[in-house]
Enzyme design. Structure first.
Site, PDB file in Angstrom:
ATOM      1  N   HIS A 135      57.767  -0.757 101.059  1.00  0.00           N
ATOM      2  CA  HIS A 135      57.474  -1.620  99.903  1.00  0.00           C
ATOM      3  C   HIS A 135      58.817  -2.177  99.400  1.00  0.00           C
ATOM      4  O   HIS A 135      59.861  -1.532  99.554  1.00  0.00           O
ATOM      5  CB  HIS A 135      56.825  -0.741  98.839  1.00  0.00           C
ATOM      6  N   ASP A 212      59.070   8.004  99.272  1.00  0.00           N
ATOM      7  CA  ASP A 212      58.319   7.190  98.322  1.00  0.00           C
ATOM      8  C   ASP A 212      56.862   7.644  98.419  1.00  0.00           C
ATOM      9  O   ASP A 212      56.170   7.339  99.396  1.00  0.00           O
ATOM     10  CB  ASP A 212      58.490   5.712  98.707  1.00  0.00           C
ATOM     11  N   GLN A 215      51.852   6.042  97.394  1.00  0.00           N
ATOM     12  CA  GLN A 215      50.498   5.952  97.971  1.00  0.00           C
ATOM     13  C   GLN A 215      50.010   7.286  98.517  1.00  0.00           C
ATOM     14  O   GLN A 215      48.985   7.326  99.203  1.00  0.00           O
ATOM     15  CB  GLN A 215      50.458   4.893  99.085  1.00  0.00           C
ATOM     16  N   LYS A 238      48.966   5.269  89.879  1.00  0.00           N
ATOM     17  CA  LYS A 238      48.281   5.348  91.170  1.00  0.00           C
ATOM     18  C   LYS A 238      47.647   6.724  91.366  1.00  0.00           C
ATOM     19  O   LYS A 238      47.105   7.031  92.414  1.00  0.00           O
ATOM     20  CB  LYS A 238      49.260   5.041  92.301  1.00  0.00           C
ATOM     21  N   CYS A 376      53.737  -6.839  98.360  1.00  0.00           N
ATOM     22  CA  CYS A 376      55.132  -6.440  98.081  1.00  0.00           C
ATOM     23  C   CYS A 376      55.742  -5.770  99.306  1.00  0.00           C
ATOM     24  O   CYS A 376      56.518  -4.800  99.180  1.00  0.00           O
ATOM     25  CB  CYS A 376      55.242  -5.523  96.872  1.00  0.00           C
TER      26      CYS A 376
END
Ligand code: C6P
Length: 418
Positions: A135, A212, A215, A238, A376
């Site tokens: 991302h 990261d 998600q 999220k 993104c």
């Protein structure tokens, strides 16, 4: 995804999705006269009543600033804020509550590490290694750092399915690599990265790893000690929590050695015009009045998600992914983008002869919410030679019927453009 629930001997009890959907007020509404079919949870998840109530209760009953007041409301707010930090620690199985820093979101967490850790450790000629599926939040901060320090950004390639080329990755971890920063799960492709291997390969060469987790956290159990990562970033919104709040996990040893990022109230031990000394972890990195209500809402979201059960969520989302993949593969003109063997419940696709934005706009007429564009992740689009995809991204509150509504909607789109 590979996880404990994949063990056939451990039968994951199925979710009562119909009942759980009642916990989400927005899922009860209609859109353009049709029941809402919300397939955009990678952009942001919907919020259960428990989270909405926790935020409202905080403002209605105990609103005060934290760590500062001697009065009762401040004590209550401080206790609620710090107990949410413990909930995050438990969620990630971090060793110590001092390793949990509250930030605005994944983006801010990565910027914190790039600025504080990066500026101290990355010099001229050094390298930061990322992957081709990141991302923008896990690209641009490193690009800015490399530009400032005269360092080089290296990018590990992905294959045509959107899986990381692990051998190429390993070759790129070299003597000049100062940090590896990799997404746990790709938002644009759904790829689940082999993060344990990535950490092991990097650590074998003495290189720390940032993951990261934007998600990942809402879809599977994450154990930062088992993963062995040095930093882990995620966003509350999220994970069924409020917007504007997120978490940076960092190993205490690294956080201790890092300089503060922002200066201001609460991050200091003492201030004179001659010299300031800094507060202990994690407060050293939490300058100014934080998003107190956001943290409390995030705590409620963690309680909620754990009451549903992350292993059960993961198992249900696997069924949704399998069903959705089969439905889309059966549609003429639809091509899935992102078919890695280990995948999260993200269905990115292109429809022959139709721009992704048109797909999204027509589906919206039927109350079906998906995201369209580059998500993104422009380099991912470049890698596949496409300007955009349409993306249906799922959460545990989605149903098989909603996927069928998506497929029916796509048949309609194809007819419009036939
Ligand atoms: N992806 C999506 O629709 P923030 O904006 O800081 O909460 O999260 C940024 C971010 C970082 N990494 C990954 C893998 C992400 O998916 C995101 C956010 C959303 O895919 C909004 S662009």
């Amino acid at each position: 995804m590979k996880r404990a629930a994949d063990d056939p001997n451990v039968a994951a009890p199925s979710l009562d999705v119909k009942r759980l959907r009642e916990d989400f007020p927005v899922l009860q509404r209609s859109v353009r006269g049709r029941p809402l079919v919300y397939l955009d949870s990678a952009a942001t998840t919907q919020k259960p009543r428990a989270v909405i109530d926790a935020v409202a209760r905080h403002y209605a009953e105990e609103n005060a600033n934290i760590h500062r007041g001697v009065h009762l409301l401040s004590e209550l707010a401080t206790t609620a804020y710090e107990s949410a930090r413990e909930k995050v620690r438990a969620l990630l199985n971090a060793a110590d509550v001092r390793e949990i820093v509250f930030v605005r979101g994944t983006t801010e967490a990565i910027n914190l590490v790039a600025s504080s850790y990066g500026r101290g450790r990355v010099g001229s000629g050094d390298e930061v290694l990322i992957t081709a599926m990141e991302h923008h939040s896990n690209i641009v901060p490193w690009q800015m750092l490399c530009e400032e320090m005269g360092a080089r950004l290296r990018v590990a390639p992905i294959d045509d399915r959107g899986a990381l080329d692990l051998e190429a990755f390993e070759r790129l971890v070299g003597p000049r690599t100062k940090l590896v920063a990799v997404t746990h799960v790709s938002n644009a492709l759904g790829t689940v990265n082999p993060v344990r291997e990535i950490v092991a390969m990097s650590h074998a060469r003495g290189v720390p790893v940032l993951l990261d987790g934007a998600q990942a956290v809402a879809h599977q159990t994450v154990d930062v000690q088992a993963l062995g990562c040095d930093f882990y970033a995620f966003s509350g919104h999220k994970l069924f929590g409020p917007t504007g709040i997120g978490v940076l996990y960092g190993r205490a040893e690294l956080l201790e050695a890092m300089p503060p990022w922002q200066g201001g109230g609460d991050m200091i031990a003492s201030v004179t015009f001659e010299k300031t000394t800094y507060n202990v972890l994690p407060y050293k990195f939490e300058a100014g009045t934080p998003h107190i209500a956001g943290v409390i809402g995030l705590g409620a979201a963690i309680d909620y998600v754990q009451s549903v059960g992350l292993d059960r969520i993961a198992a249900w989302e696997d069924s949704l992914l399998a069903h959705g993949t089969a439905l889309l593969e059966a549609l003429p003109g639809v091509r899935l983008v992102g078919t890695a063997p280990d995948k999260a419940a993200v269905l990115s696709f292109v429809l022959d002869g139709v721009h992704a934005h048109d797909v999204g706009t027509i589906l919206d007429q039927d109350g079906i919410a998906i995201r369209t564009g580059h998500h993104c992740a422009q380099p991912v689009m470049d890698r596949f030679g496409i300007p955009a995809t349409a993306r249906a991204s799922l959460a545990f509150y989605n149903t098989l019927e909603e996927l069928e509504a998506l497929a029916a909607g796509l048949r309609k789109v194809a007819e419009v453009f036939a």
